[in-house]
Scaffold this motif. Sequence first.
Motif, PDB file in Angstrom:
ATOM      1  N   PRO A  95      -9.595  35.816  -6.218  1.00  0.00           N
ATOM      2  CA  PRO A  95     -10.784  35.634  -7.062  1.00  0.00           C
ATOM      3  C   PRO A  95     -11.493  36.963  -7.311  1.00  0.00           C
ATOM      4  O   PRO A  95     -11.512  37.834  -6.439  1.00  0.00           O
ATOM      5  CB  PRO A  95     -11.677  34.696  -6.265  1.00  0.00           C
ATOM      6  CG  PRO A  95     -10.913  34.277  -5.071  1.00  0.00           C
ATOM      7  CD  PRO A  95      -9.674  35.095  -4.974  1.00  0.00           C
ATOM      8  N   LEU A  96     -12.076  37.108  -8.482  1.00  0.00           N
ATOM      9  CA  LEU A  96     -12.828  38.324  -8.811  1.00  0.00           C
ATOM     10  C   LEU A  96     -14.159  38.289  -8.074  1.00  0.00           C
ATOM     11  O   LEU A  96     -14.723  37.224  -7.851  1.00  0.00           O
ATOM     12  CB  LEU A  96     -13.060  38.408 -10.311  1.00  0.00           C
ATOM     13  CG  LEU A  96     -11.795  38.435 -11.175  1.00  0.00           C
ATOM     14  CD1 LEU A  96     -12.156  38.419 -12.647  1.00  0.00           C
ATOM     15  CD2 LEU A  96     -10.956  39.652 -10.850  1.00  0.00           C
ATOM     16  N   LYS A  97     -14.664  39.469  -7.702  1.00  0.00           N
ATOM     17  CA  LYS A  97     -15.935  39.542  -6.982  1.00  0.00           C
ATOM     18  C   LYS A  97     -16.932  40.463  -7.667  1.00  0.00           C
ATOM     19  O   LYS A  97     -18.124  40.283  -7.520  1.00  0.00           O
ATOM     20  CB  LYS A  97     -15.693  40.025  -5.546  1.00  0.00           C
ATOM     21  CG  LYS A  97     -14.872  39.036  -4.737  1.00  0.00           C
ATOM     22  CD  LYS A  97     -14.720  39.500  -3.312  1.00  0.00           C
ATOM     23  CE  LYS A  97     -13.685  38.714  -2.603  1.00  0.00           C
ATOM     24  NZ  LYS A  97     -14.013  37.632  -1.826  1.00  0.00           N
ATOM     25  N   THR A  98     -16.447  41.456  -8.433  1.00  0.00           N
ATOM     26  CA  THR A  98     -17.327  42.435  -9.060  1.00  0.00           C
ATOM     27  C   THR A  98     -17.690  42.002 -10.473  1.00  0.00           C
ATOM     28  O   THR A  98     -16.822  41.761 -11.311  1.00  0.00           O
ATOM     29  CB  THR A  98     -16.654  43.824  -9.115  1.00  0.00           C
ATOM     30  OG1 THR A  98     -16.226  44.167  -7.798  1.00  0.00           O
ATOM     31  CG2 THR A  98     -17.595  44.872  -9.646  1.00  0.00           C
ATOM     32  N   CYS A  99     -18.976  41.899 -10.747  1.00  0.00           N
ATOM     33  CA  CYS A  99     -19.466  41.504 -12.065  1.00  0.00           C
ATOM     34  C   CYS A  99     -19.192  42.625 -13.063  1.00  0.00           C
ATOM     35  O   CYS A  99     -19.557  43.782 -12.816  1.00  0.00           O
ATOM     36  CB  CYS A  99     -20.962  41.213 -11.998  1.00  0.00           C
ATOM     37  SG  CYS A  99     -21.699  40.838 -13.604  1.00  0.00           S
ATOM     38  N   PRO A 100     -18.568  42.325 -14.215  1.00  0.00           N
ATOM     39  CA  PRO A 100     -18.306  43.379 -15.201  1.00  0.00           C
ATOM     40  C   PRO A 100     -19.572  43.849 -15.916  1.00  0.00           C
ATOM     41  O   PRO A 100     -19.595  44.944 -16.476  1.00  0.00           O
ATOM     42  CB  PRO A 100     -17.336  42.725 -16.183  1.00  0.00           C
ATOM     43  CG  PRO A 100     -17.492  41.268 -16.001  1.00  0.00           C
ATOM     44  CD  PRO A 100     -17.975  41.056 -14.601  1.00  0.00           C
ATOM     45  N   ALA A 101     -20.651  43.083 -15.872  1.00  0.00           N
ATOM     46  CA  ALA A 101     -21.883  43.464 -16.561  1.00  0.00           C
ATOM     47  C   ALA A 101     -22.772  44.365 -15.715  1.00  0.00           C
ATOM     48  O   ALA A 101     -23.234  45.405 -16.173  1.00  0.00           O
ATOM     49  CB  ALA A 101     -22.656  42.214 -16.974  1.00  0.00           C
ATOM     50  N   CYS A 102     -23.013  43.968 -14.448  1.00  0.00           N
ATOM     51  CA  CYS A 102     -23.946  44.742 -13.625  1.00  0.00           C
ATOM     52  C   CYS A 102     -23.280  45.465 -12.458  1.00  0.00           C
ATOM     53  O   CYS A 102     -23.917  46.289 -11.807  1.00  0.00           O
ATOM     54  CB  CYS A 102     -25.066  43.840 -13.106  1.00  0.00           C
ATOM     55  SG  CYS A 102     -24.555  42.633 -11.874  1.00  0.00           S
ATOM     56  N   GLY A 103     -22.033  45.137 -12.156  1.00  0.00           N
ATOM     57  CA  GLY A 103     -21.313  45.808 -11.085  1.00  0.00           C
ATOM     58  C   GLY A 103     -21.595  45.256  -9.697  1.00  0.00           C
ATOM     59  O   GLY A 103     -21.062  45.764  -8.713  1.00  0.00           O
ATOM     60  N   ALA A 104     -22.418  44.234  -9.594  1.00  0.00           N
ATOM     61  CA  ALA A 104     -22.739  43.651  -8.288  1.00  0.00           C
ATOM     62  C   ALA A 104     -21.551  42.841  -7.770  1.00  0.00           C
ATOM     63  O   ALA A 104     -20.734  42.336  -8.533  1.00  0.00           O
ATOM     64  CB  ALA A 104     -23.967  42.752  -8.405  1.00  0.00           C
ATOM     65  N   GLU A 105     -21.462  42.741  -6.452  1.00  0.00           N
ATOM     66  CA  GLU A 105     -20.408  41.956  -5.814  1.00  0.00           C
ATOM     67  C   GLU A 105     -20.858  40.495  -5.705  1.00  0.00           C
ATOM     68  O   GLU A 105     -20.808  39.900  -4.639  1.00  0.00           O
ATOM     69  CB  GLU A 105     -20.102  42.530  -4.428  1.00  0.00           C
ATOM     70  CG  GLU A 105     -19.515  43.918  -4.448  1.00  0.00           C
ATOM     71  CD  GLU A 105     -18.096  43.947  -5.018  1.00  0.00           C
ATOM     72  OE1 GLU A 105     -17.302  43.041  -4.701  1.00  0.00           O
ATOM     73  OE2 GLU A 105     -17.788  44.867  -5.781  1.00  0.00           O
ATOM     74  N   ALA A 106     -21.315  39.927  -6.815  1.00  0.00           N
ATOM     75  CA  ALA A 106     -21.856  38.568  -6.822  1.00  0.00           C
ATOM     76  C   ALA A 106     -21.181  37.694  -7.875  1.00  0.00           C
ATOM     77  O   ALA A 106     -21.729  36.679  -8.287  1.00  0.00           O
ATOM     78  CB  ALA A 106     -23.361  38.615  -7.063  1.00  0.00           C
ATOM     79  N   PHE A 107     -19.991  38.073  -8.318  1.00  0.00           N
ATOM     80  CA  PHE A 107     -19.244  37.336  -9.333  1.00  0.00           C
ATOM     81  C   PHE A 107     -18.467  36.234  -8.624  1.00  0.00           C
ATOM     82  O   PHE A 107     -17.673  36.503  -7.729  1.00  0.00           O
ATOM     83  CB  PHE A 107     -18.281  38.303 -10.042  1.00  0.00           C
ATOM     84  CG  PHE A 107     -18.018  38.006 -11.484  1.00  0.00           C
ATOM     85  CD1 PHE A 107     -19.026  37.640 -12.345  1.00  0.00           C
ATOM     86  CD2 PHE A 107     -16.738  38.121 -11.999  1.00  0.00           C
ATOM     87  CE1 PHE A 107     -18.781  37.398 -13.690  1.00  0.00           C
ATOM     88  CE2 PHE A 107     -16.472  37.879 -13.336  1.00  0.00           C
ATOM     89  CZ  PHE A 107     -17.501  37.516 -14.184  1.00  0.00           C
TER      90      PHE A 107
END
Length: 89
Positions: free
Chosen positions: A25-37
């Motif tokens: 699963p992806l973890k890094t948000c492509p918009a803000c870069g936070a590890e909350a994806f």
Amino acid sequence: MPIYAYQCARCGHAQDMLQKMSDPPLKTCPACGAEAFAKQLTAAGFQLKGTGWYATDFSGKKSPAAASDAPKTEAASPSPAPAAASSGT
């Protein structure tokens, strides 16, 4: 390959991603870069096309051929056994 819905818990960015089932699963948000994806739980969306059992057997419509092939409701029940004669006297 399935399409997974993701949403960032930090910024709220949502995106659908095409991934293999074996991909992590992806973890890094492509918009803000936070590890909350994180993956979202969604309903499966697909449509079966063509002429297959799903189109003919579960369409809710009865074809004329299917109506004529329906089993008859006349039940061939065995005749009741003759009752044993008993003398009441």
